[in-house]
Structures are given as structure tokens and as C-alpha cells.
Design an enzyme around this catalytic site. Structure first.
Site, PDB file in Angstrom:
ATOM      1  N   GLU A  11      -8.352  -5.149   5.393  1.00 58.67           N
ATOM      2  CA  GLU A  11      -8.325  -4.889   3.850  1.00 58.67           C
ATOM      3  C   GLU A  11      -7.162  -5.679   3.274  1.00 58.67           C
ATOM      4  OE1 GLU A  11      -8.709  -0.560   5.375  1.00 58.67           O
ATOM      5  OE2 GLU A  11      -9.158  -0.171   3.491  1.00 58.67           O
ATOM      6  N   ARG A  54      -2.602  -2.044  -3.408  1.00 57.40           N
ATOM      7  CA  ARG A  54      -3.806  -1.310  -3.020  1.00 57.40           C
ATOM      8  C   ARG A  54      -3.797  -0.064  -4.205  1.00 57.40           C
ATOM      9  NH1 ARG A  54      -5.199   3.224   1.310  1.00 57.40           N
ATOM     10  NH2 ARG A  54      -7.332   3.382   0.592  1.00 57.40           N
ATOM     11  N   ARG A  56     -11.768  16.400   7.194  1.00 57.39           N
ATOM     12  CA  ARG A  56     -12.394  16.626   6.025  1.00 57.39           C
ATOM     13  C   ARG A  56     -13.847  16.988   6.455  1.00 57.39           C
ATOM     14  NH1 ARG A  56     -11.157  10.896   3.388  1.00 57.39           N
ATOM     15  NH2 ARG A  56      -8.921  11.028   3.741  1.00 57.39           N
ATOM     16  N   ASN A 104       0.920  -1.154   0.117  1.00 64.68           N
ATOM     17  CA  ASN A 104       0.039   0.008   0.037  1.00 64.68           C
ATOM     18  C   ASN A 104       0.925   1.258  -0.079  1.00 64.68           C
ATOM     19  OD1 ASN A 104      -1.911   2.280   0.553  1.00 64.68           O
ATOM     20  ND2 ASN A 104      -2.650   1.193   2.338  1.00 64.68           N
ATOM     21  N   HIS A 116     -12.851   3.138   0.293  1.00 61.37           N
ATOM     22  CA  HIS A 116     -12.896   2.032   1.437  1.00 61.37           C
ATOM     23  C   HIS A 116     -13.524   0.878   1.004  1.00 61.37           C
ATOM     24  CE1 HIS A 116     -12.902   5.424   4.568  1.00 61.37           C
ATOM     25  NE2 HIS A 116     -11.684   5.220   4.122  1.00 61.37           N
TER      26      HIS A 116
END
Ligand code: AMP
Length: 397
Positions: free
Chosen positions: A384, A91, A241, A7, A180
Site C-alpha cells: 500500500e 493515507r 469484527r 499513515n 483497503h
């Protein structure tokens, strides 16, 4: 077969080696400050002590070279030679509309990843740098791309189109994509097992609540809708955010504060959310602590955060026309005992009733609904890397 999961972020590379015969994790690690003076590599092999190596790493190739050296190190490595690695899973954040599943990487796939630079400028360029570096160093194995957006590609136009001129979609592919995906996919499948029903017969709402946060509504084995949109900025309130706001606020503040588009992007992605509202931190633990000691702004930030999540739960129950379970996952979802309780408070009219005692757990796969709750409330630690490793193995073997 052993699979290396990579990743690659703008200045970091996370990795994991998995033995797919029993899906055991042989080593995990993180290269930090790639391209910045003071790079480090933290490597944790199974059953051995963590090793930290400090060495300046000017780029992702140098970072990956060090990872490969460490993996075969006789003292703290986890394999004897690189020949043991049968495939590499990468990823990749954005696959646009091109990929609804993982794929073996070839030049065409790399072109699509590159074409998405415009719509994922923070993520896709470093993802591709990681792929290039690994392909250079491991040219004889298959490399697989696993996209954050792929799982959400089942959405129908009613759920992914924005009500702006259609040409914006035709010309610039402006639509909801969602992110996600590997996390939502993993926990939704785990939930079906916990419900004892085929996955395709379940109505599931997933809450991935981490520093970034998103929810998804899943029915008949398909994502109906998800809260992140064209970019990961839309939806829930996050660490830094804003999540959903009136878009007119953007033009208004650009005028008032004299911001250009880059500065505005930074304002809503990096300076907003829990950090901007509370003035305390992007880390929910700090905000919770501040609120508990009487910080009013921190309490308002928490209330706004909970309110957004509750709103999406109601929204998604309506869109699924019912729901079997809601799932809490990721850092906040797995660990935030009070946060989960506050989110589920006063949702009994929707059929959600939490057992406050059962909810006092962290990081365990468990049902914390009361016996008479119509909707089950699951906590499921996400994984993940396992999804990436399984997809990679499936395509490479
Ligand atoms: P992630 O992005 O999935 O690693 O999640 C990071 C977030 O999890 C941070 O905002 C942390 O504050 C939050 N987190 C971790 N532990 C807890 C906890 N015990 N209570 C509330 N939030 C937590």
C-alpha cells in the site's frame, strides 16, 4: 524525488521514506503510543540496524517532530536535510463520494476529510491530525491524500445501494463505500501482469485477508463490488469484527444486554469476529493452533471464516460472469498456507483448483493453481505504501 509516506492512526504513526528514482525504501518506522505515556519510535533505515527511541509524545505534532529529527540524524537517518523530501503522501481512510482518486491537499480537501468524521470516527480524525502536523512542520512541500475508498468509487448503484429508505442515502450518504482500496488496486494490477493481459481486460477477485479483511470483484478495470460497506464492519469475518450478520441481532442484543449504540458498535467491531466466536484470539495463528489441538469453538470459528470467503468467491464469480484469477494478499493471504488451502478446497466446480505443493509458500508472488485450473490462484504481497508514494510523486512532480 524522495517521498515521505505517512499513515497516522489514533495513537500511532507509520512512516516510510521512498526514493522515487528507483522506488527504493530508504527507511521505515513506527511511532507508537502517541498521546499515551511510554511512547516509542522504532526506526529502520536501509542497510542499518533498527533504532528504538523512548520519549513521551503528547500529540501527533510531537510524534512527527521526532520522526523528522530521526530522518536527518547523521548516525541513523536516511537523508541529509528535510529539503530532500519533495512531497508527503498521507493515507486517509474515508473520502466519501468526493474522491475517486488521490488529490493534493488544500482546505477544501481537509473539509471533506472532516465531513467524513461522522462515518469514519476511528480513522479520519487521526488521519487529519497527521496531515495537520506534517503541514505545520513541512509547509513548503505538497501533501497528497490517498484514500482507502477511492478505488471502489467505480461501483454502480446496484452494487452500492442498500435496500433501506432512499432518504438515508440522500440525507446521510448511507451506501457501500469499501476500504483497503490501495491494496486491492496494487494486487489487481500486479495480477494483470502475471496474466499477461491488459488490466482493463481482466476479471479479478482480490482477497485482502489481514486482521481486517475484504474482497473485491474487478472487471474492465473497475471495481464492480467489494465486501466492506458503509463501514469496515460489513463483509468477511475478521479478527474482531463480525462481518455480515442479520441486522436484527443488533437491536435484539442492545435490548437484552442493555447496550447503547456506542457499546453495540464496540461489541460488533472489537469483541466479535474470530476473537468472539473462538474465545481464543483475534490472531488467526492462535485460532489455528487451538483448533489443531482440539478446541471445538476455534474450529467452528475457522469454518465460519472459510464459509464466508467461499460464499463471496461464488458471489463474485457470478457478478463478474467469470473470473481470470483470485488473489490472496495481506497477513493471512500471504502467509496462511493451510488457510488458503481450506478456502480453495472443493471449489473445482467453479474452476478453482489449487496445487497443494505449490501453495506451500509464504510472502512470494506466485501462481499456485494447477495447470488445468480454469481460474489462476495468485499469492501477491501487497504494498500500500508504494501506491501512496507513486500517487504522491505523480501529483507532486
Ligand atoms: P495484517 O492485518 O495484514 O497485518 O495481517 C495480520 C493477520 O495475519 C493476523 O491475524 C495473523 O494471524 C495473520 N497471519 C500472519 N502469519 C500467518 C500465518 N502463517 N498463518 C495464518 N495467519 C497468519
Amino acid at each position: 524525488m524522495k517521498v515521505l509516506v505517512v499513515n497516522a492512526g489514533s495513537s500511532s504513526i507509520k512512516y516510510q521514506v521512498m526514493d522515487m528514482t528507483d522506488e527504493s525504501v530508504l527507511a521505515v518506522g513506527l511511532v507508537d503510543r502517541v498521546g499515551i505515556p511510554g511512547s516509542t519510535l522504532e526506526h529502520k533505515p536501509l542497510g542499518k540496524d533498527e533504532v528504538v527511541i523512548k520519549k513521551d509524545l503528547p500529540d501527533h505534532t510531537a510524534g512527527m517532530e521526532l520522526v523528522l529529527e530521526v530522518l536527518v540524524n547523521p548516525e541513523y537517518g536516511c537523508i541529509q536535510s528535510m529539503d530532500e523530501i519533495g512531497a508527503v503522501g498521507h493515507r486517509v481512510v474515508h473520502g466519501g463520494e468526493a474522491f475517486a482518486a488521490s488529490v493534493v491537499i488544500d482546505d477544501q480537501v481537509k473539509k471533506v476529510i472532516r465531513d467524513c468524521f461522522d462515518i469514519a470516527p476511528l480513522h479520519n480524525p487521526p488521519n487529519l491530525m497527521g496531515i495537520d502536523a506534517c503541514q505545520r512542520l513541512m509547509p513548503n512541500v505538497k501533501h497528497v491524500a490517498v484514500f482507502d475508498t477511492a478505488f471502489h468509487q467505480t461501483m454502480e448503484p446496484a452494487h452500492y445501494m442498500y435496500a433501506i429508505p432512499y432518504e438515508a442515502y440522500e440525507k446521510f450518504r448511507i451506501r457501500r463505500y469499501g476500504f483497503h482500496g490501495t491494496s486491492h488496486y496494487y494486487v489487481a494490477h500486479q495480477a494483470a501482469e502475471m496474466l499477461g493481459k491488459p488490466y482493463e481486460d481482466c476479471k479479478i477477485i482480490t482477497l485482502h485477508l489481514g486482521n481486517g479483511a475484504s474482497m473485491a470483484a474487478i472487471k474492465d478495470g473497475k471495481v464492480v463490488e467489494t465486501s466492506m460497506g458503509f463501514t469496515p464492519l460489513e463483509g468477511l469475518v475478521m479478527g474482531t469484527r463480525s462481518g455480515d450478520i442479520d441486522p436484527a441481532i443488533v437491536f435484539f442484543l442492545m435490548d437484552k444486554l442493555g447496550m447503547d449504540s456506542q457499546e453495540a458498535n464496540n461489541y460488533f467491531n472489537k469483541k466479535s469476529g474470530m476473537l468472539g466466536l473462538s474465545g481464543v484470539s483475534n490472531d488467526l495463528r492462535d485460532v489455528l493452533e487451538a483448533a489443531a489441538s482440539g478446541n471445538e469453538r476455534a474450529q467452528i470459528a475457522l469454518d465460519v471464516y472459510y464459509n464466508a470467503i467461499k460464499g463471496y468467491i461464488g458471489n463474485y464469480i457470478a457478478k463478474l460472469n467469470g473470473c481470470d484469477c483470485i488473489i490472496f494478499t495481506a497477513g493471512v493471504g500471504e502467509n496462511g498456507i493451510d488457510t488458503r488451502a481450506d478456502i480453495c478446497a472443493d471449489l473445482d466446480a467453479l474452476g478453482i483448483k489449487m496445487d497443494i505443493e505449490k501453495n506451500k509458500v509464504r510472502g512470494k508472488k506466485v501462481d499456485v493453481a494447477t495447470a488445468d485450473s480454469q481460474i489462476r490462484i495468485f499469492i501477491i504481497p501487497t504494498n500500500e505504501e508504494l501506491v501512496i508514494a507513486r500517487d504522491t510523486y505523480g501529483l507532486a512532480k
